[in-house]
Scaffold this motif. Structure first.
Motif, short mmCIF file in Angstrom:
data_model
loop_
_atom_site.label_atom_id
_atom_site.label_comp_id
_atom_site.label_asym_id
_atom_site.label_seq_id
_atom_site.Cartn_x
_atom_site.Cartn_y
_atom_site.Cartn_z
N UNK A 133 -18.07 14.44 39.44
CA UNK A 133 -19.16 15.29 39.68
C UNK A 133 -20.18 14.93 40.55
N UNK A 134 -19.86 15.21 42.02
CA UNK A 134 -20.68 14.56 43.08
C UNK A 134 -20.52 15.27 44.25
N UNK A 155 -16.12 18.69 41.70
CA UNK A 155 -16.08 18.62 40.36
C UNK A 155 -14.87 18.94 39.57
N UNK A 156 -14.39 17.77 38.70
CA UNK A 156 -13.27 17.96 38.18
C UNK A 156 -12.30 16.49 38.12
N UNK A 170 -21.97 21.16 37.36
CA UNK A 170 -20.67 20.57 37.29
C UNK A 170 -20.67 19.65 36.32
N UNK A 171 -21.78 19.26 35.42
CA UNK A 171 -21.50 18.52 34.07
C UNK A 171 -20.98 19.38 33.03
N UNK A 172 -21.32 20.76 33.11
CA UNK A 172 -20.74 21.69 32.26
C UNK A 172 -19.19 21.96 32.27
N UNK A 188 -29.05 13.36 38.05
CA UNK A 188 -29.02 14.45 37.36
C UNK A 188 -27.55 14.85 36.97
N UNK A 189 -26.67 14.49 37.99
CA UNK A 189 -25.38 14.62 37.70
C UNK A 189 -24.69 14.19 36.39
N UNK A 190 -25.24 12.77 36.33
CA UNK A 190 -24.48 11.92 35.20
C UNK A 190 -25.16 12.60 33.61
#
Ligand SMILES: Cc1cc2nc3c(=O)[nH]c(=O)nc-3n(C[C@H](O)[C@H](O)[C@H](O)COP(=O)(O)OP(=O)(O)OC[C@H]3O[C@@H](n4cnc5c(N)ncnc54)[C@H](O)[C@@H]3O)c2cc1C
Length: 466
Positions: A426-427, A414-415, A440-442, A48-50
């Motif tokens: 993002x983990x 995140x970042x 995190x993705x956004x 989901x993060x990727x």
């Protein structure tokens, strides 16, 4: 009558089976990377993060993306979780406020709460047809210490003008008169029967309930559908390669090289969405390992789940039950998610149980057996809360496990790395990563767009030694 095991040898080990992967479509042939490629952004990991990172970067920037996955889409934690939509931290928000200041703590909570809406955007724009259920979830507490921790959290929420978690205390609570008066406006006193009704248990000793917005969905099926949408929507800007383990990432001042067994990708930025798996090396051009601050370094642990089907419809809900007298103690809380579950020929109620059993994730493998003694522990410790009417000893419909990335700081990372802007993260789900991964993705896509983002508790911090 089913056999009720009375000792840890009561069940044999069994093959794991996740209800979410059972709902996913076959992947088709693998598409490993071969040869050399170039991209603005490489994303490592198709959970989901990727996938959420790819969604926001493709949607909100002109950059092209290569997405690399060592297995198949959604087969890590994303296909093996409890699938609960929840936005709390695995650490009291008030502690986070003490470390980072109340503004940053409230901003972080606002960001996670807002990820409910981001999920809705993701689902709608990708025309995903996964079932998303929303409801109020409840957490049971039995000591004054539990209550005060959560009332302090609610003070941070109030400071940030965020919605409050509803807090109800039983009029039979032994500690009712000891609740400090400054919290008077943050809870209500109700009959014990009301507490028992919300928690669906009686006589279990719970004296207070915290209620908040929750939900559930199959994140594995979701990422599979989002990936299919992205590949169709951005054929020129997205290349996806599965069965492609990233072995080494070399990070330059303004670029990175991502090495896999069959090929290499040179890129402007690389985003690690690996959930903390550490089977790859990240180095600078001098071959020095690039790390995060100690508190942010991820270790993987294994979480275990069991679930049973009931034919009759029951309302979806999420419950958790604290079992330590003091929050943060050794005994894991247990959590239960009940939802509507679609099978090929019918729709049933699926109740998922988690909490007991956590293992070292370094050796996690998807086919690792589900330990028999743990099934026994689920029967004994969680089933009476999940469905008191179900006899112990019945086989479960699903038993599974998955990897979770934890760090000591118990906050997601995140970042961009502060010393290596070409390397982003993002983990670090710390047990709760479905909605936080989407947030995190956004944030990554905003960072890649050059937005001037406010400092945040999620910001990567530099290596501070061993
Ligand atoms: C039992 C359990 C219950 C959970 N319950 C909840 C819950 O109810 N609610 C919630 O919010 N969260 C929950 N979580 C956490 C949540 O599932 C995760 O935070 C989320 O799925 C993490 O997504 P991810 O994309 O970061 O990780 P993953 O889904 O694990 O994806 C990471 C991907 O990176 C790939 N990868 C790793 N290394 C490499 C490499 N070197 N090269 C290429 N690819 C690589 C992996 O193969 C994997 O596919 C739970 C987790 C578990 C295990």
């Amino acid at each position: 009558m089913p056999r009720v095991p009375n000792d840890e040898a009561g069940y044999p080990d069994s093959s794991p089976r996740s209800p979410w992967i059972a709902q996913m479509l076959p992947d088709g042939p693998g598409r490993p990377l071969t040869g050399e490629a170039q991209a603005d952004v490489v994303i490592v990991g198709a959970g989901i993060a990727g996938i959420a990172t790819a969604f926001w970067v493709l949607r909100d920037t002109p950059k092209d993306v290569v997405l690399l996955e060592r297995d198949r889409v959604g087969r890590g934690a994303t296909g093996r979780n409890a699938g609960q939509l929840t936005t709390y931290f695995e650490r009291p928000l008030a502690d986070i406020a003490e470390e980072f200041g109340i503004e940053q703590a409230a901003d972080a909570q606002r960001a996670l709460d807002g990820a409910h809406d981001l999920l809705d955007v993701l689902v709608a724009e990708c025309a995903a047809d996964v079932r998303v259920e929303r409801f109020t979830g409840h957490m049971g507490m039995f000591t004054l210490e539990h209550l005060i921790v959560h009332l302090r959290n609610n003070e941070v929420r109030r400071h940030g003008n965020l919605s409050q978690e509803t807090c109800l205390v039983s009029e039979e609570a032994e500690f009712l008169d000891d609740i400090p008066p400054e919290f008077a406006t943050l809870y209500s006193v109700v009959p014990q029967a009301h507490i028992d009704e919300l928690l669906e248990v009686s006589g279990a000793g719970y004296r207070a309930v915290l209620s908040d917005r929750k939900g559930c969905a199959n994140s594995g099926a979701l990422v599979q559908q989002v990936l299919a949408h992205l590949e169709a929507a951005y054929p020129e800007r997205l290349r996806y390669h599965d069965e492609t383990p990233v072995e080494r990432v070399v990070v330059d001042a303004d670029a990175a090289t991502v090495q896999t067994p069959g090929g290499i990708v040179r890129c402007g930025h690389v985003v690690l969405c690996t959930n903390g798996f550490v089977d790859h090396v990240i180095v600078d051009t001098g071959d020095r390992e690039i790390r995060l601050a100690r508190e942010q370094r991820i270790e993987t642990v294994v979480g275990y789940m069991a679930a049973f089907v009931e034919e009759s419809p029951r309302p979806p809900t999420a419950m958790s039950y604290i079992r330590n007298a003091v929050i943060g103690g050794e005994i894991p809380y247990v959590y239960i998610t009940r939802r509507t579950y679609d099978r090929p020929d019918d729709v049933v109620t699926l109740t998922c149980m988690g909490g007991p059993g956590e293992g070292d994730g370094a050796s996690w493998h998807p086919d690792m057996p589900f330990p028999g003694p743990l099934q026994w522990a689920m029967d004994r410790e969680v089933l009476p809360l999940a469905q008191p009417e179900r006899p112990r000893g019945l086989p479960y419909d699903f038993l599974w496990h998955g990897p979770m990335g934890y760090n000591d700081g118990r906050t997601r990372v995140v970042g961009a790395h502060p010393e290596h802007p070409a390397l982003l993260y993002n983990l670090g789900c710390n047990g709760i990563g479905f909605l936080p991964s989407i947030f995190g993705g956004r944030r990554i896509s905003q960072q890649l767009s050059g937005f001037d983002l406010e400092p945040s508790i999620f910001d990567p911090r530099p290596d501070d030694g061993d």
